[in-house]
Write a protein that holds these residues in place. Structure first.
Motif, mmCIF file in Angstrom:
data_model
loop_
_atom_site.group_PDB
_atom_site.id
_atom_site.type_symbol
_atom_site.label_atom_id
_atom_site.label_comp_id
_atom_site.label_asym_id
_atom_site.label_seq_id
_atom_site.Cartn_x
_atom_site.Cartn_y
_atom_site.Cartn_z
ATOM 1 N N HIS A 15 -102.527 48.431 15.514
ATOM 2 C CA HIS A 15 -101.456 48.896 14.630
ATOM 3 C C HIS A 15 -101.742 50.178 13.849
ATOM 4 O O HIS A 15 -101.167 50.416 12.795
ATOM 5 C CB HIS A 15 -100.990 47.778 13.672
ATOM 6 N N GLU A 16 -102.602 51.043 14.398
ATOM 7 C CA GLU A 16 -102.758 52.389 13.862
ATOM 8 C C GLU A 16 -101.954 53.349 14.733
ATOM 9 O O GLU A 16 -101.737 53.098 15.903
ATOM 10 C CB GLU A 16 -104.230 52.819 13.855
ATOM 11 N N GLU A 50 -116.751 63.858 7.757
ATOM 12 C CA GLU A 50 -117.323 62.716 8.470
ATOM 13 C C GLU A 50 -116.736 62.631 9.869
ATOM 14 O O GLU A 50 -115.631 63.101 10.132
ATOM 15 C CB GLU A 50 -117.063 61.408 7.715
ATOM 16 N N GLU A 51 -117.495 62.021 10.767
ATOM 17 C CA GLU A 51 -117.051 61.804 12.143
ATOM 18 C C GLU A 51 -116.427 60.413 12.249
ATOM 19 O O GLU A 51 -116.926 59.462 11.646
ATOM 20 C CB GLU A 51 -118.240 61.887 13.104
ATOM 21 N N GLU A 56 -113.398 52.537 16.622
ATOM 22 C CA GLU A 56 -114.298 52.042 15.580
ATOM 23 C C GLU A 56 -113.639 52.125 14.209
ATOM 24 O O GLU A 56 -112.781 52.962 13.962
ATOM 25 C CB GLU A 56 -115.611 52.822 15.600
ATOM 26 N N GLU A 57 -114.091 51.268 13.310
ATOM 27 C CA GLU A 57 -113.541 51.202 11.960
ATOM 28 C C GLU A 57 -113.827 52.492 11.203
ATOM 29 O O GLU A 57 -114.913 53.059 11.304
ATOM 30 C CB GLU A 57 -114.178 50.020 11.217
ATOM 31 N N PHE A 58 -112.809 52.982 10.454
ATOM 32 C CA PHE A 58 -113.058 54.154 9.604
ATOM 33 C C PHE A 58 -112.695 53.909 8.156
ATOM 34 O O PHE A 58 -112.975 54.734 7.302
ATOM 35 C CB PHE A 58 -112.328 55.401 10.126
ATOM 36 N N GLY A 59 -112.067 52.789 7.853
ATOM 37 C CA GLY A 59 -111.681 52.530 6.478
ATOM 38 C C GLY A 59 -111.159 51.124 6.298
ATOM 39 O O GLY A 59 -111.227 50.299 7.218
ATOM 40 N N VAL A 60 -110.640 50.876 5.092
ATOM 41 C CA VAL A 60 -110.146 49.546 4.719
ATOM 42 C C VAL A 60 -108.850 49.697 3.942
ATOM 43 O O VAL A 60 -108.708 50.609 3.132
ATOM 44 C CB VAL A 60 -111.197 48.812 3.839
ATOM 45 N N PRO A 73 -107.859 55.781 16.187
ATOM 46 C CA PRO A 73 -107.280 55.857 17.524
ATOM 47 C C PRO A 73 -107.925 56.940 18.385
ATOM 48 O O PRO A 73 -107.859 56.882 19.609
ATOM 49 C CB PRO A 73 -105.807 56.162 17.272
ATOM 50 N N VAL A 74 -108.568 57.914 17.745
ATOM 51 C CA VAL A 74 -109.194 59.040 18.440
ATOM 52 C C VAL A 74 -110.523 59.376 17.763
ATOM 53 O O VAL A 74 -110.766 58.983 16.634
ATOM 54 C CB VAL A 74 -108.283 60.294 18.425
#
Length: 127
Positions: A15-16, A50-51, A56-60, A73-74
């Motif tokens: 859902h992103e 940041e990469e 993979e998770e990037f936040g909350v 997504p990318v």
């Protein structure tokens, strides 16, 4: 219930959304996701520079109902973070495809966009 699914974006099953624009991309969560979460009260995002890596998770995102990881997504380098969300996390609920965007990323591999769901495929998933 009907959810907005803009055709100018690609989607992750989690859902992103991502809207590509000439080597960069804007990222956020979908209308469906914000509805499922309920009232968003806190957003944690990476810093510029940041990469992030596709899948993979990037936040909350924290809501009154749940805490949920957000997935990239990318892949790419974060070039902008929507700092308004730190003081106004409700923007995610009010305008998930506009003012509620989360990141802008300089893409490292535009071909990754082909691995994502089209608007029609995503609409079928949430139907």
């Amino acid at each position: 219930m009907s959810f907005d699914v803009p055709e100018d974006r690609r989607y992750l099953e989690s859902h992103e959304w991502v809207r590509p624009d000439d080597g960069t991309a804007r990222v956020g969560i979908t209308d469906f996701a914000q509805d499922e979460l309920g009232d968003v009260v806190f957003v944690e995002l990476p810093d510029e520079g940041e990469e992030v890596t596709a899948g993979e998770e990037f936040g909350v995102v924290e809501s009154i109902k749940a805490v949920s990881d957000i997935y990239a997504p990318v892949s790419g380098t974060v070039t902008a973070v929507n700092e308004r969300l730190f003081d106004e996390p409700e923007l995610v609920n009010e305008d998930p495809f506009g003012d509620g965007w989360m990141l802008e990323v300089e893409l490292t591999d535009e071909d990754e966009l082909e691995d994502l769901l089209s608007s029609d495929e995503y609409a079928d998933q949430i139907a």
